[in-house]
Write a protein that holds these residues in place. Structure first.
Motif, PDB file in Angstrom:
ATOM      1  N   THR A  46      -8.088 -23.773   0.034  1.00  0.00           N
ATOM      2  CA  THR A  46      -9.460 -23.421  -0.342  1.00  0.00           C
ATOM      3  C   THR A  46     -10.259 -24.704  -0.570  1.00  0.00           C
ATOM      4  N   TYR A  47     -11.435 -24.778   0.045  1.00  0.00           N
ATOM      5  CA  TYR A  47     -12.325 -25.933  -0.114  1.00  0.00           C
ATOM      6  C   TYR A  47     -13.638 -25.446  -0.717  1.00  0.00           C
ATOM      7  N   MET A  48     -13.992 -26.002  -1.874  1.00  0.00           N
ATOM      8  CA  MET A  48     -15.250 -25.666  -2.535  1.00  0.00           C
ATOM      9  C   MET A  48     -16.051 -26.942  -2.756  1.00  0.00           C
ATOM     10  N   THR A  49     -17.344 -26.877  -2.477  1.00  0.00           N
ATOM     11  CA  THR A  49     -18.209 -28.049  -2.638  1.00  0.00           C
ATOM     12  C   THR A  49     -19.130 -27.826  -3.829  1.00  0.00           C
ATOM     13  N   VAL A  50     -18.806 -28.491  -4.943  1.00  0.00           N
ATOM     14  CA  VAL A  50     -19.571 -28.350  -6.180  1.00  0.00           C
ATOM     15  C   VAL A  50     -20.351 -29.637  -6.421  1.00  0.00           C
ATOM     16  N   ASN A  51     -21.679 -29.525  -6.422  1.00  0.00           N
ATOM     17  CA  ASN A  51     -22.536 -30.712  -6.594  1.00  0.00           C
ATOM     18  C   ASN A  51     -22.143 -31.821  -5.617  1.00  0.00           C
ATOM     19  N   GLU A  52     -21.949 -31.422  -4.373  1.00  0.00           N
ATOM     20  CA  GLU A  52     -21.632 -32.326  -3.258  1.00  0.00           C
ATOM     21  C   GLU A  52     -20.244 -32.961  -3.348  1.00  0.00           C
ATOM     22  N   ILE A  53     -19.413 -32.488  -4.269  1.00  0.00           N
ATOM     23  CA  ILE A  53     -18.044 -32.970  -4.382  1.00  0.00           C
ATOM     24  C   ILE A  53     -17.094 -31.871  -3.898  1.00  0.00           C
ATOM     25  N   VAL A  54     -16.250 -32.195  -2.917  1.00  0.00           N
ATOM     26  CA  VAL A  54     -15.335 -31.209  -2.359  1.00  0.00           C
ATOM     27  C   VAL A  54     -14.091 -31.085  -3.248  1.00  0.00           C
ATOM     28  N   GLN A  55     -13.790 -29.846  -3.638  1.00  0.00           N
ATOM     29  CA  GLN A  55     -12.590 -29.564  -4.415  1.00  0.00           C
ATOM     30  C   GLN A  55     -11.619 -28.773  -3.532  1.00  0.00           C
ATOM     31  N   ARG A  56     -10.404 -29.249  -3.446  1.00  0.00           N
ATOM     32  CA  ARG A  56      -9.397 -28.620  -2.586  1.00  0.00           C
ATOM     33  C   ARG A  56      -8.295 -27.998  -3.425  1.00  0.00           C
ATOM     34  N   THR A  57      -7.980 -26.743  -3.135  1.00  0.00           N
ATOM     35  CA  THR A  57      -6.894 -26.039  -3.808  1.00  0.00           C
ATOM     36  C   THR A  57      -5.924 -25.530  -2.751  1.00  0.00           C
ATOM     37  N   THR A  58      -4.641 -25.768  -2.946  1.00  0.00           N
ATOM     38  CA  THR A  58      -3.637 -25.249  -2.025  1.00  0.00           C
ATOM     39  C   THR A  58      -2.661 -24.356  -2.774  1.00  0.00           C
ATOM     40  N   ARG A  59      -2.207 -23.321  -2.072  1.00  0.00           N
ATOM     41  CA  ARG A  59      -1.194 -22.417  -2.607  1.00  0.00           C
ATOM     42  C   ARG A  59      -0.141 -22.202  -1.524  1.00  0.00           C
ATOM     43  N   ASP A  60       1.090 -22.540  -1.841  1.00  0.00           N
ATOM     44  CA  ASP A  60       2.196 -22.354  -0.907  1.00  0.00           C
ATOM     45  C   ASP A  60       3.175 -21.340  -1.485  1.00  0.00           C
ATOM     46  N   TYR A  61       3.602 -20.412  -0.634  1.00  0.00           N
ATOM     47  CA  TYR A  61       4.585 -19.414  -1.044  1.00  0.00           C
ATOM     48  C   TYR A  61       5.796 -19.502  -0.126  1.00  0.00           C
ATOM     49  N   ASN A  62       6.982 -19.401  -0.709  1.00  0.00           N
ATOM     50  CA  ASN A  62       8.218 -19.324   0.054  1.00  0.00           C
ATOM     51  C   ASN A  62       9.113 -18.351  -0.694  1.00  0.00           C
ATOM     52  N   ASN A  63       8.968 -17.074  -0.370  1.00  0.00           N
ATOM     53  CA  ASN A  63       9.576 -16.016  -1.164  1.00  0.00           C
ATOM     54  C   ASN A  63      10.519 -15.153  -0.342  1.00  0.00           C
ATOM     55  N   ILE A  64      11.494 -14.564  -1.013  1.00  0.00           N
ATOM     56  CA  ILE A  64      12.340 -13.540  -0.424  1.00  0.00           C
ATOM     57  C   ILE A  64      12.293 -12.322  -1.342  1.00  0.00           C
ATOM     58  N   ILE A  65      11.976 -11.180  -0.750  1.00  0.00           N
ATOM     59  CA  ILE A  65      11.833  -9.932  -1.503  1.00  0.00           C
ATOM     60  C   ILE A  65      12.721  -8.873  -0.857  1.00  0.00           C
ATOM     61  N   THR A  66      13.486  -8.157  -1.671  1.00  0.00           N
ATOM     62  CA  THR A  66      14.249  -7.038  -1.129  1.00  0.00           C
ATOM     63  C   THR A  66      13.473  -5.739  -1.319  1.00  0.00           C
ATOM     64  N   MET A  67      13.680  -4.818  -0.389  1.00  0.00           N
ATOM     65  CA  MET A  67      13.035  -3.501  -0.438  1.00  0.00           C
ATOM     66  C   MET A  67      14.119  -2.450  -0.229  1.00  0.00           C
ATOM     67  N   GLU A  68      14.402  -1.691  -1.274  1.00  0.00           N
ATOM     68  CA  GLU A  68      15.423  -0.648  -1.193  1.00  0.00           C
ATOM     69  C   GLU A  68      14.760   0.720  -1.142  1.00  0.00           C
ATOM     70  N   VAL A  69      15.226   1.570  -0.242  1.00  0.00           N
ATOM     71  CA  VAL A  69      14.688   2.925  -0.124  1.00  0.00           C
ATOM     72  C   VAL A  69      15.346   3.774  -1.209  1.00  0.00           C
ATOM     73  N   THR A  70      14.571   4.138  -2.219  1.00  0.00           N
ATOM     74  CA  THR A  70      15.154   4.861  -3.358  1.00  0.00           C
ATOM     75  C   THR A  70      14.789   6.343  -3.381  1.00  0.00           C
ATOM     76  N   SER A  71      13.782   6.743  -2.607  1.00  0.00           N
ATOM     77  CA  SER A  71      13.417   8.160  -2.558  1.00  0.00           C
ATOM     78  C   SER A  71      12.695   8.447  -1.244  1.00  0.00           C
ATOM     79  N   VAL A  72      13.107   9.508  -0.575  1.00  0.00           N
ATOM     80  CA  VAL A  72      12.448   9.939   0.664  1.00  0.00           C
ATOM     81  C   VAL A  72      12.019  11.391   0.494  1.00  0.00           C
ATOM     82  N   GLU A  73      10.734  11.627   0.592  1.00  0.00           N
ATOM     83  CA  GLU A  73      10.170  12.966   0.481  1.00  0.00           C
ATOM     84  C   GLU A  73       9.296  13.227   1.699  1.00  0.00           C
ATOM     85  N   PRO A  74       8.968  14.481   1.967  1.00  0.00           N
ATOM     86  CA  PRO A  74       8.110  14.770   3.127  1.00  0.00           C
ATOM     87  C   PRO A  74       6.792  13.993   3.061  1.00  0.00           C
TER      88      PRO A  74
END
Length: 313
Positions: A46-74
């Motif tokens: 993200t780049y934001m320019t506040v009063n002509e000054i550029v502010q840079r923000t970075t966000r990095d994700y490196n995730n592992i998520i499990t998904m278990e099927v716990t209920s199946v309905e119509p």
């Protein structure tokens, strides 16, 4: 010989033509007890320019998520999610927070907070078309995790709580999942078909996302789908940004996606997404924040992400 080759070519062409006209039904199909693993790698700048000054923000994700099927309905399924590996790097205003939730790092409170998120179950109720009905239990997990900030000063506690909610809260998670998972049409489609849905823009910004998909190719096991989304914020809705700044946002952008779908489940085996957004925040005058008058702040956000989902059992 030439005649035989010509006949073969004609048969292949006719076969492909017939295939293109065949209809295929795409949806999410699960069986109780199935387990999937989702790997996420993404970077947002993200780049934001506040009063002509550029502010840079970075966000990095490196995730592992499990998904278990716990209920199946119509018509719907309940998936139980758990973060199994959670690495997050946040860099802004000369402050760098790197978190590996599996590692103890006493000098970084956010690390202790995210450690409490690992292996904690929360659920997602999803329709067979991919529409997400609700996300349950995630806020309780984050409230418990925020106990790691209890020894900090009040303003620091609030800052860490906001960071955690903005990145991992229910609204942010549902918005992320709605853009990752395809919402399939209720009827069969053929190669070249385009369809669309729209969802609210959740977590931080307020607005809407118009989602478009098109079926490129398919066979008995897989389908290739291209996706595009158009993002637009509500320019009159008041927001609270970092440091408690009140602002409105007039920001728009697009996301392009490419999916390889596993037809047995409907989940993407592979997804690659690129998002580009730009526009303006308008900081509202606030003496306490030393903002003497409404201030227009140009902003640009670029996000690149890749995802892999594999079935574990």
């Amino acid at each position: 010989m030439k005649r035989i080759l010509g006949l073969i070519a004609m048969v292949v062409t006719l076969s492909l033509s017939v295939k293109a006209q065949e209809y295929v039904a795409l949806n999410y199909t699960f069986n109780k007890g199935e387990l999937f693993e989702l790997e996420q790698k993404s970077r947002s700048e993200t780049y934001m320019t506040v009063n002509e000054i550029v502010q840079r923000t970075t966000r990095d994700y490196n995730n592992i998520i499990t998904m278990e099927v716990t209920s199946v309905e119509p018509g719907k399924t309940i998936l139980t999610f758990r973060y199994k590996d959670l690495k997050f790097n946040f860099n802004a205003k000369n402050q760098n927070i790197f978190v590996d939730a599996k590692v103890t790092k006493q000098e970084e409170p956010f690390q202790a907070g995210l450690q409490k998120v690992l292996d904690q179950p929360f659920t997602v109720e999803i329709q067979t078309t991919g529409i997400i009905n609700k996300v349950d239990g995630l806020e309780t997990i984050l409230d418990n995790a925020a106990g790691a900030f209890s020894t900090l000063k009040k303003d620091e506690q609030e800052a860490y709580r906001k960071l955690m909610k903005d990145q991992f809260g229910t609204e942010a998670f549902q918005s992320w999942l709605e853009q990752l998972l395809i919402m399939y049409p209720a009827h069969g489609i053929k190669t070249g078909t385009q369809w669309e849905e729209n969802v609210p823009l959740r977590g931080g910004l307020v607005g809407r996302i118009d989602l478009y998909w098109n079926l490129q190719t398919w066979d008995a096991q897989t389908a290739k789908i291209g996706g595009t989304s158009k993002i637009n914020t509500d320019k009159v809705q008041m927001l609270t940004l970092d440091d408690g700044i009140k602002a409105t946002a007039e920001i728009s952008g697009t996301t392009s996606s490419n999916y390889l779908i596993n037809r047995s489940s409907g989940l993407p085996s592979i997804c690659v997404q690129n998002t580009d957004m730009s526009g303006n925040y308008t900081y509202k005058a606030d003496k306490a924040k030393r903002i003497k008058h409404d201030l227009k702040v140009p902003v640009k956000v670029v996000t690149n992400a890749s995802y892999k989902i594999k079935q574990m059992k």
